[in-house]
Scaffold this motif. Structure first.
Motif, PDB file in Angstrom:
ATOM      1  N   ASP A  96      83.183 108.158  28.312  1.00  0.00           N
ATOM      2  CA  ASP A  96      82.402 109.332  28.724  1.00  0.00           C
ATOM      3  C   ASP A  96      81.122 108.983  29.473  1.00  0.00           C
ATOM      4  OD1 ASP A  96      80.829 109.998  25.484  1.00  0.00           O
ATOM      5  OD2 ASP A  96      80.882 108.233  26.747  1.00  0.00           O
ATOM      6  N   LYS A  97      80.940 107.728  29.856  1.00  0.00           N
ATOM      7  CA  LYS A  97      79.740 107.294  30.569  1.00  0.00           C
ATOM      8  C   LYS A  97      78.466 107.465  29.745  1.00  0.00           C
ATOM      9  CE  LYS A  97      82.364 106.518  34.113  1.00  0.00           C
ATOM     10  NZ  LYS A  97      82.803 105.143  34.417  1.00  0.00           N
ATOM     11  N   ALA A  98      78.606 107.675  28.446  1.00  0.00           N
ATOM     12  CA  ALA A  98      77.430 107.810  27.592  1.00  0.00           C
ATOM     13  C   ALA A  98      77.463 106.712  26.532  1.00  0.00           C
ATOM     14  CB  ALA A  98      77.378 109.202  26.986  1.00  0.00           C
ATOM     15  N   THR A  99      77.723 107.060  25.279  1.00  0.00           N
ATOM     16  CA  THR A  99      77.737 106.051  24.227  1.00  0.00           C
ATOM     17  C   THR A  99      79.144 105.683  23.779  1.00  0.00           C
ATOM     18  OG1 THR A  99      77.519 107.752  22.520  1.00  0.00           O
ATOM     19  CG2 THR A  99      75.489 106.775  23.368  1.00  0.00           C
ATOM     20  N   CYS A 100      80.159 106.298  24.357  1.00  0.00           N
ATOM     21  CA  CYS A 100      81.527 106.003  23.951  1.00  0.00           C
ATOM     22  C   CYS A 100      82.033 104.781  24.704  1.00  0.00           C
ATOM     23  CB  CYS A 100      82.440 107.200  24.198  1.00  0.00           C
ATOM     24  SG  CYS A 100      84.063 106.973  23.439  1.00  0.00           S
ATOM     25  N   LEU A 101      81.709 103.617  24.176  1.00  0.00           N
ATOM     26  CA  LEU A 101      82.062 102.346  24.797  1.00  0.00           C
ATOM     27  C   LEU A 101      82.954 101.548  23.862  1.00  0.00           C
ATOM     28  CD1 LEU A 101      78.518 101.355  26.116  1.00  0.00           C
ATOM     29  CD2 LEU A 101      80.429 102.154  27.502  1.00  0.00           C
ATOM     30  N   ALA A 102      83.915 100.871  24.452  1.00  0.00           N
ATOM     31  CA  ALA A 102      84.808 100.018  23.674  1.00  0.00           C
ATOM     32  C   ALA A 102      84.762  98.610  24.240  1.00  0.00           C
ATOM     33  CB  ALA A 102      86.238 100.548  23.723  1.00  0.00           C
ATOM     34  N   ALA A 103      84.643  97.634  23.375  1.00  0.00           N
ATOM     35  CA  ALA A 103      84.699  96.238  23.798  1.00  0.00           C
ATOM     36  C   ALA A 103      86.165  95.885  24.039  1.00  0.00           C
ATOM     37  CB  ALA A 103      84.096  95.333  22.733  1.00  0.00           C
ATOM     38  N   ASN A 104      86.556  95.829  25.326  1.00  0.00           N
ATOM     39  CA  ASN A 104      87.978  95.612  25.615  1.00  0.00           C
ATOM     40  C   ASN A 104      88.303  94.163  25.935  1.00  0.00           C
ATOM     41  OD1 ASN A 104      86.878  95.354  28.135  1.00  0.00           O
ATOM     42  ND2 ASN A 104      87.940  97.092  29.050  1.00  0.00           N
ATOM     43  N   ALA A 105      87.278  93.322  26.015  1.00  0.00           N
ATOM     44  CA  ALA A 105      87.519  91.888  26.227  1.00  0.00           C
ATOM     45  C   ALA A 105      86.278  91.120  25.818  1.00  0.00           C
ATOM     46  CB  ALA A 105      87.856  91.600  27.691  1.00  0.00           C
ATOM     47  N   ASP A 106      86.483  89.987  25.194  1.00  0.00           N
ATOM     48  CA  ASP A 106      85.346  89.117  24.901  1.00  0.00           C
ATOM     49  C   ASP A 106      85.830  87.677  24.852  1.00  0.00           C
ATOM     50  OD1 ASP A 106      85.350  88.107  21.827  1.00  0.00           O
ATOM     51  OD2 ASP A 106      86.296  90.074  21.945  1.00  0.00           O
ATOM     52  N   LYS A 107      84.926  86.774  25.160  1.00  0.00           N
ATOM     53  CA  LYS A 107      85.261  85.352  25.131  1.00  0.00           C
ATOM     54  C   LYS A 107      84.002  84.563  24.872  1.00  0.00           C
ATOM     55  CE  LYS A 107      86.079  83.071  28.870  1.00  0.00           C
ATOM     56  NZ  LYS A 107      86.648  82.579  30.145  1.00  0.00           N
ATOM     57  N   THR A 108      84.176  83.391  24.339  1.00  0.00           N
ATOM     58  CA  THR A 108      83.055  82.477  24.132  1.00  0.00           C
ATOM     59  C   THR A 108      82.816  81.693  25.410  1.00  0.00           C
ATOM     60  OG1 THR A 108      83.501  82.278  21.754  1.00  0.00           O
ATOM     61  CG2 THR A 108      82.199  80.533  22.783  1.00  0.00           C
ATOM     62  N   LEU A 109      81.614  81.848  25.970  1.00  0.00           N
ATOM     63  CA  LEU A 109      81.271  81.112  27.190  1.00  0.00           C
ATOM     64  C   LEU A 109      80.965  79.660  26.894  1.00  0.00           C
ATOM     65  CD1 LEU A 109      78.922  83.671  29.001  1.00  0.00           C
ATOM     66  CD2 LEU A 109      81.339  83.218  29.462  1.00  0.00           C
ATOM     67  N   ILE A 110      80.264  79.435  25.785  1.00  0.00           N
ATOM     68  CA  ILE A 110      79.933  78.072  25.397  1.00  0.00           C
ATOM     69  C   ILE A 110      79.721  78.017  23.894  1.00  0.00           C
ATOM     70  CG2 ILE A 110      77.444  78.397  25.791  1.00  0.00           C
ATOM     71  CD1 ILE A 110      77.389  75.445  26.746  1.00  0.00           C
ATOM     72  N   SER A 111      80.223  76.965  23.285  1.00  0.00           N
ATOM     73  CA  SER A 111      79.972  76.702  21.874  1.00  0.00           C
ATOM     74  C   SER A 111      78.873  75.656  21.779  1.00  0.00           C
ATOM     75  CB  SER A 111      81.239  76.202  21.172  1.00  0.00           C
ATOM     76  OG  SER A 111      82.241  77.193  21.177  1.00  0.00           O
ATOM     77  N   LEU A 112      77.712  76.084  21.332  1.00  0.00           N
ATOM     78  CA  LEU A 112      76.571  75.179  21.221  1.00  0.00           C
ATOM     79  C   LEU A 112      75.740  75.658  20.039  1.00  0.00           C
ATOM     80  CD1 LEU A 112      75.142  72.747  22.491  1.00  0.00           C
ATOM     81  CD2 LEU A 112      73.882  74.327  23.955  1.00  0.00           C
ATOM     82  N   ARG A 113      75.901  74.969  18.929  1.00  0.00           N
ATOM     83  CA  ARG A 113      75.349  75.445  17.662  1.00  0.00           C
ATOM     84  C   ARG A 113      73.829  75.495  17.647  1.00  0.00           C
ATOM     85  NH1 ARG A 113      78.808  75.706  13.422  1.00  0.00           N
ATOM     86  NH2 ARG A 113      77.120  75.302  11.951  1.00  0.00           N
TER      87      ARG A 113
END
Length: 468
Positions: A84-101
């Motif tokens: 709805d271009k407001a607060t109705c957002l879904a995380a449809n993809a995610d990935k780890t760019l870098i693993s650095l503890r």
């Protein structure tokens, strides 16, 4: 009585229907494991991401992806879809760019979106960043030798007016840190490093860069007013404080919003501005021994030989002061410069929990200054708060990092719960009008129609009860 009961039942039914309808407009429905937060009138808010590992600093790239520092893990890229271009957002993809503890909080991106910066307790790094491919390559160390115990986050901030200047904030080693009184220690300072003038070797924090301010116990959040370029930081002040052998820690010292002027600072041989710590601390409550003429925002002497008079004459006072121990961690302006959003992570050093909320401070767009007076106790207006702070920190969200997108939606991480909220201001003129907590507001309202209907029903019900 029967008429009142029937009206009340009908009103309650209509209110529930309005909220349910509004929520039903969104396919995203993530539930928190704690009581739903309360949203200010004129705002929408929704929980859109869960299951992260201690999310702290966040920033958007040029493609609209949200980059998240997961403290102790690395950096994650999250892509959203919207209903709805407001607060109705879904995380449809995610990935780890870098693993650095070692990464724990700070994150920044270059104006062209091709260089990413992040920090550990010891170093500031940069990488070549490809947003579409989701890759970080060619890791470089820009600033080093910042390690100290105590406060270990190192905020990194690129000036929008002068993007060659990378600001890095470093906090104290302990509650009252004697090293802070030596400007050459690099402790409790904000320093600026010129990226265009850097050679082949990393900058050494304590022996290079320009000191923007010192005597800053732990200034985690840094922001630049989008119109005037005025620079501000939010400071976490000291714990377990006494005055004249009397414990005053419950309500003092206050947390601080400090003003640092406009970058680049004029070249000068004079000592950079000192904001007082550890000798001078800000007053939040004047109910302290021998207050004299101290008011909210005045600085009082923590220890001799420093006096209250010396605090007033020799050090820079805060521009605004906030409730003690609320722990501000980030500050971000909206696009107009009319509001600054501040995340208050929450107290540990207080009998009654305080903070645990997202607030907004009204600013003059033209002047780039807070609208509130220096001694105000009401400058921070609540936007998103925990329903019951007595449950904190165990069963509540704890705000940490903030990011504002092109629609002026505010994204907020909660590090303790591994979540991200999105908050959108629906009404007002950008200068604080329409804010204030509405006890009837609900997280997850999907659209302005549902909010309007819900508001009308609450008002109608309130009218019936008043008339009877």
């Amino acid at each position: 009585m029967r008429s009142l009961t029937a009206q009340a039942v009908l009103a309650a039914f209509l209110l529930q229907a309005a909220v349910t309808t509004a929520q039903g407009q969104c396919s995203v429905d993530i539930k928190s494991e704690y009581p739903a937060p309360v949203v200010a009138a004129g705002y929408q808010a929704r929980l859109i991401v869960s299951g992260l590992s201690r999310p702290r600093g966040i920033i958007f790239d040029k493609s609209g992806n949200l980059l998240v520092v997961e403290s102790g893990n690395g950096i994650r890229q999250i892509r959203f879809s919207s209903d709805d271009k407001a607060t109705c957002l879904a995380a449809n993809a995610d990935k780890t760019l870098i693993s650095l503890r070692s990464l724990n909080h700070g994150i920044e991106i270059s104006p062209d979106g091709k260089t990413l910066y992040a920090s550990s307790a010891e170093d500031v790094y940069s990488w070549d960043y490809n947003a579409e491919a989701g890759t970080l390559t060619n890791q470089r160390t820009l600033v080093q030798n910042m390690s100290n115990p105590g406060h270990v986050t190192r905020t990194v901030f690129l000036s929008k007016k002068h993007p060659e200047l990378l600001l890095v904030s470093r906090g104290s080693s302990e509650n009252i840190d004697e090293l802070t009184t030596n400007i050459n220690s690099g402790i409790s300072q904000i320093r600026a490093f010129n990226l265009s003038a850097r050679g082949s070797s990393p900058y050494d924090y304590a022996s290079s860069g320009t000191v923007i301010g010192w005597g800053l116990r732990n200034s985690v959040g840094i922001a630049e007013h989008p119109v005037t370029g005025n620079l501000y930081s939010v400071e976490n002040s000291a714990d377990q404080i006494q005055r004249l052998n009397t414990d005053i820690h419950e309500d003092n010292p206050g947390e601080e919003l400090n003003s640092h002027g406009v970058l680049p600072l004029p070249t000068s041989t004079s000592t950079p501005p000192n904001f007082g710590y550890p000798n001078c601390l800000a007053v939040w409550s004047t109910s302290i021994p021998s207050p004299g003429s101290l008011t909210v925002g005045s600085q009082f002497s923590y220890r001799p030989p420093t006096t209250d008079a010396m605090c007033a004459s020799d050090f820079v006072p805060p521009r605004l002061t906030f409730q003690a121990h609320t722990a501000p961690l980030d500050i971000k302006f909206d696009s107009s410069g009319g509001l600054a959003y501040i995340s208050f992570h929450g107290s540990w050093n207080r009998d009654q929990p305080a903070g645990y909320r997202l607030s907004a401070v009204a600013f003059s767009r033209e002047k780039g200054e807070p609208e509130a007076a220096r001694d105000s106790r009401t400058a921070a207006m609540d936007v998103l708060v925990n329903a019951d702070t007595s449950r904190c920190p165990g069963r509540c969200f704890r705000p940490a990092g903030l990011a504002v997108d092109g629609m002026d939606r505010v994204f907020m991480t909660s590090d303790s719960t591994g979540e991200i909220y999105v908050v959108l201001r629906m009404t007002g003129d950008g200068a604080g009008n329409g804010t204030g907590i509405d006890s009837g507001a609900a997280v997850g309202r999907g659209g302005s129609w549902g909010m309007l209907v819900g508001t009308l029903v609450v008002g109608f019900l309130g009218g019936w009860l008043f008339l009877v």
